[in-house]
Motif scaffolding. Sequence first.
Motif, PDB file in Angstrom:
ATOM      1  N   HIS A   4       1.020  -1.491   0.339  1.00  0.00           N
ATOM      2  CA  HIS A   4      -0.037   0.009   0.363  1.00  0.00           C
ATOM      3  C   HIS A   4       0.940   1.171  -0.289  1.00  0.00           C
ATOM      4  O   HIS A   4       1.985   1.642   0.771  1.00  0.00           O
ATOM      5  N   TYR A 208      -5.656  -0.499   6.670  1.00  0.00           N
ATOM      6  CA  TYR A 208      -6.180   0.910   6.078  1.00  0.00           C
ATOM      7  C   TYR A 208      -7.432   0.712   5.948  1.00  0.00           C
ATOM      8  O   TYR A 208      -8.261  -0.759   6.033  1.00  0.00           O
ATOM      9  N   THR A 209      -8.648   1.342   6.531  1.00  0.00           N
ATOM     10  CA  THR A 209      -9.682   1.999   5.839  1.00  0.00           C
ATOM     11  C   THR A 209     -10.492   2.472   5.294  1.00  0.00           C
ATOM     12  O   THR A 209     -10.040   3.239   4.592  1.00  0.00           O
ATOM     13  N   GLN A 210     -11.026   2.004   4.226  1.00  0.00           N
ATOM     14  CA  GLN A 210     -11.835   2.041   2.884  1.00  0.00           C
ATOM     15  C   GLN A 210     -12.625   3.115   3.303  1.00  0.00           C
ATOM     16  O   GLN A 210     -13.777   3.023   4.288  1.00  0.00           O
ATOM     17  N   ASN A 212     -15.876   5.653   1.635  1.00  0.00           N
ATOM     18  CA  ASN A 212     -16.821   6.127   0.736  1.00  0.00           C
ATOM     19  C   ASN A 212     -16.581   7.589   0.513  1.00  0.00           C
ATOM     20  O   ASN A 212     -15.710   8.043   1.463  1.00  0.00           O
ATOM     21  N   ASP A 240      -8.273   5.084   3.571  1.00  0.00           N
ATOM     22  CA  ASP A 240      -7.823   4.790   1.912  1.00  0.00           C
ATOM     23  C   ASP A 240      -8.934   5.267   1.327  1.00  0.00           C
ATOM     24  O   ASP A 240     -10.204   4.799   2.176  1.00  0.00           O
ATOM     25  N   VAL A 241      -8.717   5.946   0.229  1.00  0.00           N
ATOM     26  CA  VAL A 241     -10.209   6.675  -0.956  1.00  0.00           C
ATOM     27  C   VAL A 241      -9.481   6.123  -2.331  1.00  0.00           C
ATOM     28  O   VAL A 241      -8.070   5.984  -2.509  1.00  0.00           O
ATOM     29  N   ASP A 242     -10.164   5.405  -2.809  1.00  0.00           N
ATOM     30  CA  ASP A 242      -9.854   5.601  -4.584  1.00  0.00           C
ATOM     31  C   ASP A 242      -9.611   6.818  -4.745  1.00  0.00           C
ATOM     32  O   ASP A 242      -9.828   7.635  -4.573  1.00  0.00           O
TER      33      ASP A 242
END
Length: 249
Positions: A4, A208-210, A212, A240-242
């Motif tokens: 990551h 990591y925490t995804q 929205n 964590d974000v796209d």
Amino acid sequence: MAGHSKWKNIQRRKNAQDSKRGKIFMKLAKDIFIAAKEGGGDPDMNPSLRLAVDKAKINNMPNENIDRAIKKATGNLDGVSYEELIYEGYGPGGTAVMVQIVTDNKNRAAAEVRHAFSKNGGNLGENGCVAFMFSRKGYIVIDRVQTAADEDEIMLEAIEAGAEEMETSNEAYEIYTEPEKFNEVRKQLEENGYVLETAEVTMIPETYTQLNEEEAKSMLNLVEMLENIEDVQDVYHNMDVDDELLDQL
């Protein structure tokens, strides 16, 4: 940690912090403080402090600011007693957040940090509630575009210098070290001719925490609000974000 990349988050953080002159000085003061706190207030005896002071001077930081940061770290600031604290809590979506504080008034600092969390959908937790989710590591970045060396060459030199591991992304080579090995690895890579985009001892999330879109907006607001608190030296989190979504935000 493995697999990551922190690179884009690091770059976004740096761009935000460096957007104003005051922010630049705050970051430089933090670097000086941490170096002096860990290795003493004499730049001639503390290579990390010498590096931080030289960087501050290049950016035209006033000498009085430099001296104040050193005295703040070594407890020699007349009439003021500073202490270093870590607050832990949860941000939107259950993200883990650690806030490094240096303050002469911990009640004021705690109130401001608590307000930032509550205003942005988070909450402070007990000591140790998220610390186990981070590891203290030396973190060094070499911009992949700015170096002619290939991945195998850099990895070999980093490992020989004492690094633990290296990750490669499209943008950068990211090198991790044990904290006590950081200065040795950094110095060796610089002597080998590499320009280091980032070199710091930091807290690296283990997971990591995804988030929205709505959660990411609130989390970014929380981080910004925390970083604008005078007593806050650094904010660590495992958001964590796209990339596409983060660019839009």
